[in-house]
Motif scaffolding. Structure first.
Motif, PDB file in Angstrom:
ATOM      1  N   GLY A  10       5.802  27.279 -14.391  1.00 59.21           N
ATOM      2  CA  GLY A  10       4.809  28.329 -14.219  1.00 59.21           C
ATOM      3  C   GLY A  10       5.336  29.545 -13.500  1.00 59.21           C
ATOM      4  O   GLY A  10       4.577  30.287 -12.876  1.00 59.21           O
ATOM      5  N   ARG A  11       6.630  29.765 -13.594  1.00 63.76           N
ATOM      6  CA  ARG A  11       7.251  30.898 -12.914  1.00 63.76           C
ATOM      7  C   ARG A  11       7.842  31.871 -13.938  1.00 63.76           C
ATOM      8  O   ARG A  11       8.368  31.444 -14.962  1.00 63.76           O
ATOM      9  CB  ARG A  11       8.392  30.417 -12.020  1.00 63.76           C
ATOM     10  CG  ARG A  11       7.963  29.477 -10.954  1.00 63.76           C
ATOM     11  CD  ARG A  11       9.173  28.991 -10.192  1.00 63.76           C
ATOM     12  NE  ARG A  11       8.796  28.050  -9.162  1.00 63.76           N
ATOM     13  CZ  ARG A  11       9.654  27.306  -8.507  1.00 63.76           C
ATOM     14  NH1 ARG A  11      10.939  27.384  -8.774  1.00 63.76           N
ATOM     15  NH2 ARG A  11       9.239  26.478  -7.592  1.00 63.76           N
ATOM     16  N   PRO A  12       7.802  33.148 -13.642  1.00 59.19           N
ATOM     17  CA  PRO A  12       8.483  34.098 -14.532  1.00 59.19           C
ATOM     18  C   PRO A  12       9.988  34.006 -14.323  1.00 59.19           C
ATOM     19  O   PRO A  12      10.459  33.901 -13.183  1.00 59.19           O
ATOM     20  CB  PRO A  12       7.946  35.455 -14.083  1.00 59.19           C
ATOM     21  CG  PRO A  12       7.520  35.256 -12.671  1.00 59.19           C
ATOM     22  CD  PRO A  12       7.095  33.808 -12.549  1.00 59.19           C
ATOM     23  N   ALA A  13      10.719  33.990 -15.400  1.00 55.80           N
ATOM     24  CA  ALA A  13      12.177  33.900 -15.301  1.00 55.80           C
ATOM     25  C   ALA A  13      12.735  35.150 -14.655  1.00 55.80           C
ATOM     26  O   ALA A  13      12.397  36.265 -15.069  1.00 55.80           O
ATOM     27  CB  ALA A  13      12.798  33.694 -16.674  1.00 55.80           C
ATOM     28  N   PRO A  14      13.580  35.012 -13.645  1.00 54.54           N
ATOM     29  CA  PRO A  14      14.121  36.187 -12.953  1.00 54.54           C
ATOM     30  C   PRO A  14      15.363  36.785 -13.621  1.00 54.54           C
ATOM     31  O   PRO A  14      15.942  37.710 -13.079  1.00 54.54           O
ATOM     32  CB  PRO A  14      14.486  35.629 -11.564  1.00 54.54           C
ATOM     33  CG  PRO A  14      14.821  34.205 -11.821  1.00 54.54           C
ATOM     34  CD  PRO A  14      13.936  33.770 -12.967  1.00 54.54           C
ATOM     35  N   TRP A  15      15.759  36.245 -14.773  1.00 56.45           N
ATOM     36  CA  TRP A  15      16.994  36.703 -15.413  1.00 56.45           C
ATOM     37  C   TRP A  15      16.701  37.594 -16.584  1.00 56.45           C
ATOM     38  O   TRP A  15      15.745  37.379 -17.324  1.00 56.45           O
ATOM     39  CB  TRP A  15      17.812  35.504 -15.901  1.00 56.45           C
ATOM     40  CG  TRP A  15      17.934  34.463 -14.870  1.00 56.45           C
ATOM     41  CD1 TRP A  15      18.760  34.481 -13.782  1.00 56.45           C
ATOM     42  CD2 TRP A  15      17.192  33.256 -14.790  1.00 56.45           C
ATOM     43  NE1 TRP A  15      18.567  33.353 -13.046  1.00 56.45           N
ATOM     44  CE2 TRP A  15      17.611  32.566 -13.634  1.00 56.45           C
ATOM     45  CE3 TRP A  15      16.212  32.666 -15.576  1.00 56.45           C
ATOM     46  CZ2 TRP A  15      17.098  31.344 -13.250  1.00 56.45           C
ATOM     47  CZ3 TRP A  15      15.689  31.454 -15.197  1.00 56.45           C
ATOM     48  CH2 TRP A  15      16.134  30.808 -14.045  1.00 56.45           C
ATOM     49  N   PRO A  16      17.568  38.585 -16.802  1.00 55.68           N
ATOM     50  CA  PRO A  16      17.375  39.473 -17.961  1.00 55.68           C
ATOM     51  C   PRO A  16      17.631  38.743 -19.260  1.00 55.68           C
ATOM     52  O   PRO A  16      18.227  37.702 -19.290  1.00 55.68           O
ATOM     53  CB  PRO A  16      18.410  40.574 -17.726  1.00 55.68           C
ATOM     54  CG  PRO A  16      19.431  39.993 -16.792  1.00 55.68           C
ATOM     55  CD  PRO A  16      18.733  38.933 -16.006  1.00 55.68           C
TER      56      PRO A  16
ATOM     57  N   LEU B 296      20.960  30.283 -20.641  1.00 52.10           N
ATOM     58  CA  LEU B 296      19.817  31.122 -20.300  1.00 52.10           C
ATOM     59  C   LEU B 296      18.512  30.632 -20.935  1.00 52.10           C
ATOM     60  O   LEU B 296      17.504  30.514 -20.227  1.00 52.10           O
ATOM     61  CB  LEU B 296      20.095  32.578 -20.678  1.00 52.10           C
ATOM     62  CG  LEU B 296      18.984  33.577 -20.363  1.00 52.10           C
ATOM     63  CD1 LEU B 296      18.693  33.606 -18.859  1.00 52.10           C
ATOM     64  CD2 LEU B 296      19.372  34.958 -20.856  1.00 52.10           C
ATOM     65  N   PRO B 297      18.463  30.319 -22.233  1.00 52.99           N
ATOM     66  CA  PRO B 297      17.198  29.836 -22.792  1.00 52.99           C
ATOM     67  C   PRO B 297      16.732  28.521 -22.151  1.00 52.99           C
ATOM     68  O   PRO B 297      15.529  28.314 -21.970  1.00 52.99           O
ATOM     69  CB  PRO B 297      17.511  29.627 -24.286  1.00 52.99           C
ATOM     70  CG  PRO B 297      18.733  30.423 -24.550  1.00 52.99           C
ATOM     71  CD  PRO B 297      19.494  30.493 -23.267  1.00 52.99           C
ATOM     72  N   ILE B 298      17.672  27.661 -21.792  1.00 57.65           N
ATOM     73  CA  ILE B 298      17.309  26.400 -21.132  1.00 57.65           C
ATOM     74  C   ILE B 298      16.688  26.697 -19.775  1.00 57.65           C
ATOM     75  O   ILE B 298      15.632  26.153 -19.416  1.00 57.65           O
ATOM     76  CB  ILE B 298      18.545  25.486 -20.991  1.00 57.65           C
ATOM     77  CG1 ILE B 298      19.074  25.088 -22.376  1.00 57.65           C
ATOM     78  CG2 ILE B 298      18.215  24.260 -20.145  1.00 57.65           C
ATOM     79  CD1 ILE B 298      20.434  24.403 -22.354  1.00 57.65           C
ATOM     80  N   ALA B 299      17.314  27.595 -19.013  1.00 56.53           N
ATOM     81  CA  ALA B 299      16.793  27.956 -17.691  1.00 56.53           C
ATOM     82  C   ALA B 299      15.432  28.633 -17.805  1.00 56.53           C
ATOM     83  O   ALA B 299      14.507  28.322 -17.043  1.00 56.53           O
ATOM     84  CB  ALA B 299      17.788  28.860 -16.969  1.00 56.53           C
ATOM     85  N   ARG B 300      15.288  29.540 -18.741  1.00 60.19           N
ATOM     86  CA  ARG B 300      13.998  30.222 -18.918  1.00 60.19           C
ATOM     87  C   ARG B 300      12.900  29.224 -19.263  1.00 60.19           C
ATOM     88  O   ARG B 300      11.777  29.330 -18.771  1.00 60.19           O
ATOM     89  CB  ARG B 300      14.103  31.277 -20.011  1.00 60.19           C
ATOM     90  CG  ARG B 300      14.786  32.534 -19.579  1.00 60.19           C
ATOM     91  CD  ARG B 300      14.735  33.555 -20.689  1.00 60.19           C
ATOM     92  NE  ARG B 300      15.291  34.812 -20.241  1.00 60.19           N
ATOM     93  CZ  ARG B 300      15.882  35.666 -21.047  1.00 60.19           C
ATOM     94  NH1 ARG B 300      15.988  35.408 -22.335  1.00 60.19           N
ATOM     95  NH2 ARG B 300      16.362  36.796 -20.571  1.00 60.19           N
ATOM     96  N   ASN B 301      13.216  28.261 -20.125  1.00 61.39           N
ATOM     97  CA  ASN B 301      12.244  27.249 -20.519  1.00 61.39           C
ATOM     98  C   ASN B 301      11.798  26.425 -19.309  1.00 61.39           C
ATOM     99  O   ASN B 301      10.617  26.137 -19.131  1.00 61.39           O
ATOM    100  CB  ASN B 301      12.831  26.349 -21.607  1.00 61.39           C
ATOM    101  CG  ASN B 301      11.821  25.382 -22.157  1.00 61.39           C
ATOM    102  OD1 ASN B 301      10.651  25.708 -22.331  1.00 61.39           O
ATOM    103  ND2 ASN B 301      12.267  24.171 -22.430  1.00 61.39           N
ATOM    104  N   TRP B 302      12.741  26.053 -18.461  1.00 59.66           N
ATOM    105  CA  TRP B 302      12.400  25.285 -17.267  1.00 59.66           C
ATOM    106  C   TRP B 302      11.538  26.105 -16.317  1.00 59.66           C
ATOM    107  O   TRP B 302      10.579  25.585 -15.727  1.00 59.66           O
ATOM    108  CB  TRP B 302      13.669  24.791 -16.565  1.00 59.66           C
ATOM    109  CG  TRP B 302      14.112  23.492 -17.164  1.00 59.66           C
ATOM    110  CD1 TRP B 302      14.998  23.309 -18.185  1.00 59.66           C
ATOM    111  CD2 TRP B 302      13.660  22.187 -16.800  1.00 59.66           C
ATOM    112  NE1 TRP B 302      15.133  21.978 -18.468  1.00 59.66           N
ATOM    113  CE2 TRP B 302      14.328  21.267 -17.633  1.00 59.66           C
ATOM    114  CE3 TRP B 302      12.757  21.705 -15.857  1.00 59.66           C
ATOM    115  CZ2 TRP B 302      14.114  19.899 -17.554  1.00 59.66           C
ATOM    116  CZ3 TRP B 302      12.554  20.339 -15.764  1.00 59.66           C
ATOM    117  CH2 TRP B 302      13.228  19.456 -16.610  1.00 59.66           C
ATOM    118  N   TRP B 303      11.844  27.366 -16.145  1.00 64.63           N
ATOM    119  CA  TRP B 303      11.019  28.200 -15.272  1.00 64.63           C
ATOM    120  C   TRP B 303       9.611  28.334 -15.843  1.00 64.63           C
ATOM    121  O   TRP B 303       8.637  28.316 -15.095  1.00 64.63           O
ATOM    122  CB  TRP B 303      11.679  29.564 -15.062  1.00 64.63           C
ATOM    123  CG  TRP B 303      12.692  29.507 -13.963  1.00 64.63           C
ATOM    124  CD1 TRP B 303      13.899  28.870 -14.008  1.00 64.63           C
ATOM    125  CD2 TRP B 303      12.574  30.037 -12.658  1.00 64.63           C
ATOM    126  NE1 TRP B 303      14.544  28.998 -12.806  1.00 64.63           N
ATOM    127  CE2 TRP B 303      13.752  29.715 -11.957  1.00 64.63           C
ATOM    128  CE3 TRP B 303      11.602  30.784 -12.011  1.00 64.63           C
ATOM    129  CZ2 TRP B 303      13.967  30.099 -10.650  1.00 64.63           C
ATOM    130  CZ3 TRP B 303      11.828  31.175 -10.697  1.00 64.63           C
ATOM    131  CH2 TRP B 303      13.000  30.822 -10.032  1.00 64.63           C
TER     132      TRP B 303
END
Length: 116
Positions: free
Chosen positions: A110-116, A99-106
Motif C-alpha cells: 500500500g505504498r507508492p514506489a519511490p523509484w522512477p 524494478l517491477p518486482i520492487a514496485r509490485n511489492w510496494w
C-alpha cells in the motif's frame, strides 16, 4: 562487447547474463520465498577479481563490524562510488528486471514506489 538486437535495442555481456535468467520464475520465487537464485552473473575469474577488491580500503565508504552489533563474527563493507565496473554494469543490467518486482511489492504494502 556490445551487440544490437532489433531497432535501438542494445545488449552487452552483462545484460546478456542477466537476461539469460527465467525472469518469470525468478519473480515467482521472490513472491513466494522472498528471494530467488539468479543465473551465474560472474565468471570464476571475475569473482576472484571482485573478491580481491575487499583489501582496497579506498574503494569502500564504510565497514561494519558485525560482532559489535551482535550479528555474529565478521564484517561487511559498503562500496563507495564510482563502483568498480562489474558492479556498476551488473547494477545497470539488473535494475530494469528488479524494478517491477520492487514496485509490485510496494504496491502490495500500500505504498507508492519511490523509484522512477
Amino acid at each position: 562487447m556490445s551487440t544490437v538486437k532489433g531497432p535501438g535495442a542494445r545488449t552487452d555481456a552483462w545484460s546478456g547474463r542477466v537476461e539469460s535468467g527465467d525472469w518469470q520464475a525468478i519473480t515467482a520465487e521472490v513472491d513466494e520465498y522472498g528471494g530467488a537464485l539468479l543465473p551465474r552473473l560472474l565468471t570464476p575469474e571475475e569473482t576472484v577479481r571482485i573478491r580481491q577488491l575487499y583489501g582496497q580500503d579506498e574503494l569502500f565508504r564504510s565497514t561494519v563490524d558485525m560482532g559489535r552489533h551482535r550479528f555474529g563474527q565478521g564484517q561487511y563493507r559498503y562500496l563507495d562510488t564510482p563502483y568498480p565496473e562489474p558492479v556498476e554494469r551488473l547494477k545497470q543490467a539488473l535494475y530494469p528486471r528488479l524494478l517491477p518486482i520492487a514496485r509490485n511489492w510496494w504496491a502490495r504494502l500500500g505504498r507508492p514506489a519511490p523509484w522512477p
